[in-house]
Write a protein that holds these residues in place. Structure first.
Motif, short mmCIF file in Angstrom:
data_model
loop_
_atom_site.label_atom_id
_atom_site.label_comp_id
_atom_site.label_asym_id
_atom_site.label_seq_id
_atom_site.Cartn_x
_atom_site.Cartn_y
_atom_site.Cartn_z
N LYS A 1 0.84 -1.20 0.00
CA LYS A 1 0.00 0.00 0.00
C LYS A 1 0.88 1.25 0.00
CE LYS A 1 -1.89 2.60 3.61
NZ LYS A 1 -2.17 2.62 5.04
N ASN B 1 -14.40 16.72 -3.41
CA ASN B 1 -13.81 17.47 -2.30
C ASN B 1 -12.63 18.31 -2.76
OD1 ASN B 1 -15.37 16.92 -0.02
ND2 ASN B 1 -14.47 14.88 0.14
N LEU B 2 -11.84 17.74 -3.70
CA LEU B 2 -10.67 18.47 -4.20
C LEU B 2 -11.10 19.74 -4.94
CD1 LEU B 2 -8.20 15.85 -5.70
CD2 LEU B 2 -7.93 17.18 -3.65
N ILE C 1 -4.85 3.72 13.40
CA ILE C 1 -5.90 2.72 13.70
C ILE C 1 -5.32 1.31 13.61
CG2 ILE C 1 -8.10 1.75 12.85
CD1 ILE C 1 -8.82 4.69 12.05
N GLU D 1 -10.80 20.32 2.79
CA GLU D 1 -10.66 18.92 2.35
C GLU D 1 -10.59 18.01 3.57
OE1 GLU D 1 -7.98 19.77 -1.63
OE2 GLU D 1 -7.23 18.37 -0.12
N PRO D 2 -11.09 16.75 3.45
CA PRO D 2 -10.99 15.85 4.60
C PRO D 2 -9.52 15.56 4.94
CG PRO D 2 -12.37 14.92 2.86
CD PRO D 2 -11.70 16.12 2.29
N GLY D 3 -9.19 15.64 6.20
CA GLY D 3 -7.80 15.42 6.62
C GLY D 3 -7.50 13.95 6.75
N ALA D 4 -6.21 13.58 6.51
CA ALA D 4 -5.83 12.16 6.62
C ALA D 4 -4.84 11.93 7.75
CB ALA D 4 -5.23 11.69 5.31
N GLY D 5 -4.13 12.98 8.17
CA GLY D 5 -3.15 12.76 9.23
C GLY D 5 -2.27 13.97 9.45
N GLU E 1 -3.36 12.58 0.01
CA GLU E 1 -4.27 12.47 1.17
C GLU E 1 -5.59 11.84 0.76
OE1 GLU E 1 -5.02 15.56 3.87
OE2 GLU E 1 -3.01 15.44 4.69
N PHE F 1 -0.35 8.94 9.42
CA PHE F 1 -1.76 9.04 9.06
C PHE F 1 -2.69 8.19 9.93
CE2 PHE F 1 0.83 10.36 5.54
CZ PHE F 1 0.29 11.61 5.30
N ARG F 2 -3.96 8.64 9.92
CA ARG F 2 -4.99 8.04 10.78
C ARG F 2 -5.14 6.53 10.55
NH1 ARG F 2 -8.58 11.25 9.35
NH2 ARG F 2 -9.44 9.95 7.73
N SER F 3 -5.13 6.11 9.28
CA SER F 3 -5.32 4.68 8.99
C SER F 3 -4.20 3.86 9.64
CB SER F 3 -5.35 4.45 7.48
OG SER F 3 -4.20 4.99 6.89
N HIS G 1 -13.77 21.54 -4.44
CA HIS G 1 -14.39 22.58 -3.60
C HIS G 1 -13.38 23.53 -3.02
CE1 HIS G 1 -18.48 20.44 -2.99
NE2 HIS G 1 -18.30 20.95 -4.19
N LEU H 1 -5.25 8.15 0.60
CA LEU H 1 -5.18 7.54 1.94
C LEU H 1 -6.58 7.42 2.54
CD1 LEU H 1 -2.06 9.23 3.53
CD2 LEU H 1 -2.39 6.80 3.20
N ASN H 2 -7.36 8.50 2.38
CA ASN H 2 -8.74 8.47 2.92
C ASN H 2 -9.57 7.40 2.22
OD1 ASN H 2 -8.75 10.42 4.95
ND2 ASN H 2 -8.86 12.07 3.47
N ARG I 1 -10.10 19.99 6.85
CA ARG I 1 -8.96 20.80 7.34
C ARG I 1 -9.42 22.23 7.62
NH1 ARG I 1 -4.54 17.58 8.59
NH2 ARG I 1 -3.94 16.25 6.86
N HIS J 1 -8.48 4.68 0.68
CA HIS J 1 -8.00 3.35 1.08
C HIS J 1 -8.55 2.97 2.45
CE1 HIS J 1 -5.17 0.54 2.99
NE2 HIS J 1 -5.16 0.00 1.80
N GLU J 2 -8.55 3.93 3.37
CA GLU J 2 -9.04 3.68 4.73
C GLU J 2 -10.52 3.27 4.69
OE1 GLU J 2 -8.77 7.08 7.28
OE2 GLU J 2 -9.79 6.05 8.92
N ASP K 1 -11.83 12.53 10.20
CA ASP K 1 -11.58 13.08 8.86
C ASP K 1 -12.34 14.40 8.65
OD1 ASP K 1 -14.10 12.05 8.69
OD2 ASP K 1 -13.80 10.97 6.81
#
Lengths: 375, 188
Positions: free
Chosen positions: A183, A372-373, B130, B62-66, A196, B125-127, A375, A199-200, B109, A202-203, B106
């Motif tokens: 990964k 999201n990108l 976890i 944007e949603p944050g990842a870490g 980022e 990062f968050r993942s 916006h 990563l989101n 930001r 994938h999570e 998430d």
């Protein structure tokens, strides 16, 4: 005033987003080409991905209790192997005997049904003076072939099974051990702008798909178990249903396929039940030297048991187990089942559903991420 | 650092010249209490990312990842889409960290981060957090406790500043009320 997304010309080539994206695309294309080129590699790869989702929680559990990851993986894999050997030893004579019997008899069963339907058609022809129903003949003949394939799992040929036995445990071991490195390497190739977001995605995919696959497995096990208990009870009241264990296994297995699975799983069950209890109640294979009269009642009960297991599934099991998991759209199910069946037969139909859930989640999350990108 | 934001400014800064990844990580409160073995595990998990001058690291909303730790270079934290000096709320340097709230959820930001020099960042990062919690709860608890301590400290600073601002406002109100009516600016 500085604005977003400035890019200097003197940036090293390997850090440029276009280079990274091209390298990733080339890697993906080469991997897909290799998977399609080498026979059975694709099915082994897909099977491994599904098994990684199933076994990861067990490996994590042992690791949580102080066992190193490599030992935890070996422990789980050895446990599964031992479990399969033990189960095989305990049930092999029964289950494999049943499976062998059902496989060898399925053509006979369907031809029996075919003959019976033919007889009825001829009766109707005589009664109403109609021409021979050719289309019906063709449909029945096709149905016979399909059923034979369904029970024999001809999608998974002997060669495929050997490849799975050789490749899947090996790939499973390395995926469980170094999955995070794979990964990391793949995500490392993405340009900073999409890093980022990936990563989101994938999570979320790991969480949703993992839950979906595990829930589906438990759900199918429960549906199969309910059917088996019902078959045994009916067997005690009337006469034991032949191949009850394998038929319950098929009901559970096909239940993995939403919408279509319950119907497909019902076909071999009803076929065996109709032939055993109605068409050939005195057949020596069924251990009855004594003449037994045709009886529709156990067939109706068997139909009722399988239907009941699906009602319990829809009313109680699905809301509890799959309530928060991804809901694969009916159209996606239909398309993936068709493609899966075309590529790998019945096996393909079953493994296509978890794969469709991965694909659906991927598409939705990527679309969401891109939104999201913007916006 | 020109301006200090309770959320974005590094209130934990320590000065040292050692630039190896473990030593950089050890200076960050999130990883400060980890053993050598635990630090080796973290080293395998973190991502190294290179940003060129002016490249955006993440965008507000944007949603944050870490979180990120600066291994080298400088990062400007800005509010809104403009990333010029006028909109800067913090300027971060080598050894500083930012974005740690995204380790918890998430949530979008709350600011934009941009590299103003060629910058190398260490991302955690968050993942992965976890995954650590699932696989090694002892280490997971240590990390969570450290993150909690950062948040508590930031909350205290925010609380202190809020009190100062409230006091200033009260003083201003008293001052305004004590002034004669005629001296007050006329409302339009």
């Amino acid at each position: 005033m500085m604005i977003l997304s400035q890019r200097p010309k003197d940036m090293p080539l390997i850090f440029r987003p276009t280079f990274k994206l091209t390298a990733l695309a080339v890697m993906i294309i080469l991997t897909i080409a290799m998977l399609l080129w080498i026979p059975d590699l694709l099915s082994s790869f897909l099977m491994t991905i599904i098994l990684v989702f199933i076994f990861s929680p067990a490996v994590d559990y042992f690791e949580r209790h102080g066992i190193t990851r490599i030992n935890a993986i070996l422990l789980v894999m050895l446990g599964v192997l031992l479990g399969m050997i033990l189960l095989g030893m305990l049930l092999s004579s029964y289950v494999f005997g049943e499976y062998e019997g059902l496989s060898s008899r399925i053509d006979f069963y369907s031809s029996m049904l075919n003959d019976e339907i033919n007889r009825r058609v001829v009766e109707l022809e005589r009664k109403f003076g109609l021409e021979r129903f050719e289309v019906g003949q063709k449909v029945l003949s096709h149905f016979q072939d399909e059923l034979h394939q369904a029970v024999l799992f001809t999608g998974a040929t002997f060669g495929t099974v050997v490849t799975w036995i050789a490749l899947v445990p090996l790939m499973l071991f390395f995926f469980l051990l170094d999955g995070h490195l794979i990964k990391r390497a793949l995500i490392g190739f993405l340009p900073n702008r999409y890093f980022e977001m990936s990563l989101n995605i994938h999570e979320k995919i790991s969480k949703i798909v993992g839950n979906f696959i595990r829930a589906k497995l438990i759900e199918s096990g429960l549906v199969g178990a309910i059917s088996l208990v019902g078959f045994i009870i009916i067997g005690i009241i009337y006469r034991p249903l032949n191949y009850a264990f394998v038929l319950a296994l098929l009901v559970g297995l096909f239940n993995i396929i939403p919408y279509l699975g319950p119907l497909i799983g019902m076909i071999p069950v009803l076929l065996v039940a109709v032939v055993q209890y109605v068409l050939l109640p005195q057949f020596p294979e069924f251990g009855s030297e004594v003449q037994v009269a045709s009886n529709w009642a156990p067939v109706a009960w068997i139909f009722g048991v399988v239907t009941f297991s699906h009602i319990v599934d829809n009313v109680y099991i699905i809301p509890v187990l799959l309530g928060h998991a991804v809901n694969v759209h009916a159209l996606v199910v239909l398309l993936s089942v068709i493609v899966g069946a075309k590529l790998l037969g019945i096996t393909g139909m079953i493994i296509s559903i978890p794969l469709a859930s991965i694909l659906q989640t991927l598409v939705f999350e990527v679309a969401d991420g891109i939104r999201n990108l913007r916006h | 650092m020109k301006k200090i934001s309770a959320l974005w400014g590094n209130v934990f800064k320590q000065n040292t010249d050692d630039r190896s990844i473990p030593s950089i990580l050890r200076r960050i409160p999130v990883f400060s209490s980890l053993s050598k073995t635990e630090m080796r595990l973290i080293e395998k998990i973190v991502y190294l990312r290179n940003y060129h001058e002016g490249e955006v690291i993440f965008v507000e909303g944007e949603p944050g990842a870490g979180m990120y730790i600066i291994e080298s270079g400088k990062v400007r934290i800005c509010l809104g889409p403009n990333i010029d000096e006028e909109h800067e709320i913090a300027l971060l340097e080598q050894g500083d960290f930012f974005g740690e709230l995204a380790l918890i959820d998430d949530h979008p930001r709350s600011a934009t981060a941009v590299a103003i020099l060629p910058t190398r960042l260490v991302g955690f990062f968050r993942s992965d957090l976890i995954s650590i919690i699932n696989r090694s709860p002892r280490l997971g608890v240590k990390l969570q406790l450290n993150i909690l301590q950062i948040l508590v400290r930031r909350l205290r600073i925010t609380d202190q500043r809020l009190n100062e601002t409230t006091e200033s406002l009260i003083d201003l109100q008293i001052k305004l009320e004590s002034e004669p009516q005629a001296d007050r600016p006329k409302e339009k």
